[in-house]
Design a protein around this motif. Sequence first.
Motif, PDB file in Angstrom:
ATOM      1  N   ILE A 113       0.874  -1.176   0.000  1.00 10.55           N
ATOM      2  CA  ILE A 113       0.000   0.000   0.000  1.00 10.55           C
ATOM      3  C   ILE A 113       0.908   1.222   0.000  1.00 10.55           C
ATOM      4  O   ILE A 113       1.738   1.395   0.897  1.00 10.55           O
ATOM      5  CB  ILE A 113      -0.927  -0.011   1.219  1.00 10.55           C
ATOM      6  CG1 ILE A 113      -1.869  -1.217   1.136  1.00 10.55           C
ATOM      7  CG2 ILE A 113      -1.704   1.298   1.319  1.00 10.55           C
ATOM      8  CD1 ILE A 113      -2.669  -1.462   2.377  1.00 10.55           C
ATOM      9  N   VAL A 114       0.764   2.062  -1.006  1.00 10.61           N
ATOM     10  CA  VAL A 114       1.625   3.227  -1.148  1.00 10.61           C
ATOM     11  C   VAL A 114       0.777   4.440  -1.517  1.00 10.61           C
ATOM     12  O   VAL A 114      -0.178   4.323  -2.298  1.00 10.61           O
ATOM     13  CB  VAL A 114       2.764   2.967  -2.181  1.00 10.61           C
ATOM     14  CG1 VAL A 114       2.217   2.698  -3.570  1.00 10.61           C
ATOM     15  CG2 VAL A 114       3.789   4.073  -2.174  1.00 10.61           C
ATOM     16  N   ILE A 129      -3.473  10.714  -1.851  1.00 14.24           N
ATOM     17  CA  ILE A 129      -3.541  10.273  -3.237  1.00 14.24           C
ATOM     18  C   ILE A 129      -2.870   8.899  -3.292  1.00 14.24           C
ATOM     19  O   ILE A 129      -1.681   8.770  -3.035  1.00 14.24           O
ATOM     20  CB  ILE A 129      -2.906  11.285  -4.227  1.00 14.24           C
ATOM     21  CG1 ILE A 129      -3.016  10.768  -5.666  1.00 14.24           C
ATOM     22  CG2 ILE A 129      -1.487  11.641  -3.846  1.00 14.24           C
ATOM     23  CD1 ILE A 129      -2.700  11.796  -6.748  1.00 14.24           C
ATOM     24  N   PRO A 130      -3.669   7.851  -3.564  1.00 17.28           N
ATOM     25  CA  PRO A 130      -3.091   6.505  -3.656  1.00 17.28           C
ATOM     26  C   PRO A 130      -2.041   6.433  -4.759  1.00 17.28           C
ATOM     27  O   PRO A 130      -2.123   7.147  -5.766  1.00 17.28           O
ATOM     28  CB  PRO A 130      -4.294   5.626  -3.983  1.00 17.28           C
ATOM     29  CG  PRO A 130      -5.493   6.401  -3.505  1.00 17.28           C
ATOM     30  CD  PRO A 130      -5.114   7.847  -3.741  1.00 17.28           C
ATOM     31  N   TYR A 156      -8.699  11.089  -1.329  1.00 16.84           N
ATOM     32  CA  TYR A 156      -9.365  11.040  -0.028  1.00 16.84           C
ATOM     33  C   TYR A 156      -8.985  12.269   0.786  1.00 16.84           C
ATOM     34  O   TYR A 156      -7.806  12.561   0.963  1.00 16.84           O
ATOM     35  CB  TYR A 156      -8.951   9.785   0.733  1.00 16.84           C
ATOM     36  CG  TYR A 156      -9.325   8.503   0.040  1.00 16.84           C
ATOM     37  CD1 TYR A 156     -10.585   7.950   0.205  1.00 16.84           C
ATOM     38  CD2 TYR A 156      -8.412   7.846  -0.781  1.00 16.84           C
ATOM     39  CE1 TYR A 156     -10.942   6.767  -0.424  1.00 16.84           C
ATOM     40  CE2 TYR A 156      -8.753   6.660  -1.415  1.00 16.84           C
ATOM     41  CZ  TYR A 156     -10.014   6.122  -1.240  1.00 16.84           C
ATOM     42  OH  TYR A 156     -10.351   4.960  -1.867  1.00 16.84           O
ATOM     43  N   LYS A 157      -9.989  12.960   1.298  1.00 15.76           N
ATOM     44  CA  LYS A 157      -9.745  14.138   2.142  1.00 15.76           C
ATOM     45  C   LYS A 157      -9.480  13.680   3.568  1.00 15.76           C
ATOM     46  O   LYS A 157     -10.129  12.775   4.078  1.00 15.76           O
ATOM     47  CB  LYS A 157     -10.944  15.072   2.112  1.00 15.76           C
ATOM     48  CG  LYS A 157     -10.703  16.343   2.902  1.00 15.76           C
ATOM     49  CD  LYS A 157     -11.504  17.486   2.373  1.00 15.76           C
ATOM     50  CE  LYS A 157     -11.316  18.797   3.085  1.00 15.76           C
ATOM     51  NZ  LYS A 157     -10.459  18.918   4.190  1.00 15.76           N
ATOM     52  N   LYS A 174      -9.810   1.688   3.515  1.00 15.32           N
ATOM     53  CA  LYS A 174     -10.475   1.747   2.204  1.00 15.32           C
ATOM     54  C   LYS A 174      -9.550   1.228   1.099  1.00 15.32           C
ATOM     55  O   LYS A 174     -10.008   0.533   0.182  1.00 15.32           O
ATOM     56  CB  LYS A 174     -10.937   3.173   1.900  1.00 15.32           C
ATOM     57  CG  LYS A 174     -12.052   3.627   2.811  1.00 15.32           C
ATOM     58  CD  LYS A 174     -12.459   5.054   2.535  1.00 15.32           C
ATOM     59  CE  LYS A 174     -13.523   5.478   3.526  1.00 15.32           C
ATOM     60  NZ  LYS A 174     -13.975   6.846   3.322  1.00 15.32           N
ATOM     61  N   LEU A 175      -8.265   1.553   1.183  1.00 16.95           N
ATOM     62  CA  LEU A 175      -7.308   1.060   0.191  1.00 16.95           C
ATOM     63  C   LEU A 175      -7.185  -0.463   0.271  1.00 16.95           C
ATOM     64  O   LEU A 175      -7.062  -1.137  -0.759  1.00 16.95           O
ATOM     65  CB  LEU A 175      -5.947   1.733   0.367  1.00 16.95           C
ATOM     66  CG  LEU A 175      -5.919   3.255   0.178  1.00 16.95           C
ATOM     67  CD1 LEU A 175      -4.539   3.814   0.497  1.00 16.95           C
ATOM     68  CD2 LEU A 175      -6.358   3.644  -1.219  1.00 16.95           C
ATOM     69  N   ILE A 176      -7.236  -1.010   1.476  1.00 19.98           N
ATOM     70  CA  ILE A 176      -7.201  -2.465   1.658  1.00 19.98           C
ATOM     71  C   ILE A 176      -8.439  -3.097   1.046  1.00 19.98           C
ATOM     72  O   ILE A 176      -8.355  -4.130   0.369  1.00 19.98           O
ATOM     73  CB  ILE A 176      -7.066  -2.830   3.150  1.00 19.98           C
ATOM     74  CG1 ILE A 176      -5.667  -2.465   3.652  1.00 19.98           C
ATOM     75  CG2 ILE A 176      -7.352  -4.311   3.391  1.00 19.98           C
ATOM     76  CD1 ILE A 176      -5.486  -2.546   5.166  1.00 19.98           C
ATOM     77  N   GLU A 177      -9.603  -2.490   1.246  1.00 18.20           N
ATOM     78  CA  GLU A 177     -10.846  -2.985   0.629  1.00 18.20           C
ATOM     79  C   GLU A 177     -10.692  -3.021  -0.890  1.00 18.20           C
ATOM     80  O   GLU A 177     -11.086  -4.001  -1.544  1.00 18.20           O
ATOM     81  CB  GLU A 177     -12.028  -2.090   0.985  1.00 18.20           C
ATOM     82  CG  GLU A 177     -12.548  -2.243   2.387  1.00 18.20           C
ATOM     83  CD  GLU A 177     -13.676  -1.259   2.689  1.00 18.20           C
ATOM     84  OE1 GLU A 177     -14.373  -0.794   1.736  1.00 18.20           O
ATOM     85  OE2 GLU A 177     -13.862  -0.946   3.880  1.00 18.20           O
TER      86      GLU A 177
END
Length: 184
Positions: A113-114, A129-130, A156-157, A174-177
């Motif tokens: 995850i970055v 920002i992913p 994402y804010k 959320k990024l993991i989801e």
Amino acid sequence: MSYKINFNSTYANRGMGLENDINETNKYYLTYDIALIYKKPTPIRITKTNYKDMRITDGFFETQSTLDYNGVYKGYYIEFDAKETNSSTSFPISNIHEHQLAYIRKVIKHQGIVFLIVRFNNLHKDFIIPGNNLINYIDNNDRKSIPLDYFENNCYKLDIKYAPRLDYIKIVDKLIEDINKWHQ
């Protein structure tokens, strides 16, 4: 390869407001056993000191740094960087070094995850920002900056709170989801 450090640079404390908020958040996560996230030290070789004033007066970076923070959360490897801009309209891509972009690509390749936490100082707005969004934007645009509306519509804010100060772990969830959806 070495990189000369100018300790008198006017940029010396640039980004420290955001970094302080992240460091306080990371202490909270550690204290409450939520996540293990640490600021990575930059490898510096000190070449001159002023012992009378207890100051480092000269040195150099031994290697290029990657991203500022890394750690583990729920078994996932996390890597991110803190970036700030005084622009009220966009985030300059030049604020991200080429070697950092290459590193972001590697973390994505290895399914970590970055992301970047970007602070618009004059607007008092923070975003995540992913890494995938960042790389996709850079690869598919000729612009030299990312407009504020891209952050508002595609990122994402983050809101500043008392504790944790900048609760980015909710966004990591959320990024993991999203990662889990891609692998189904």
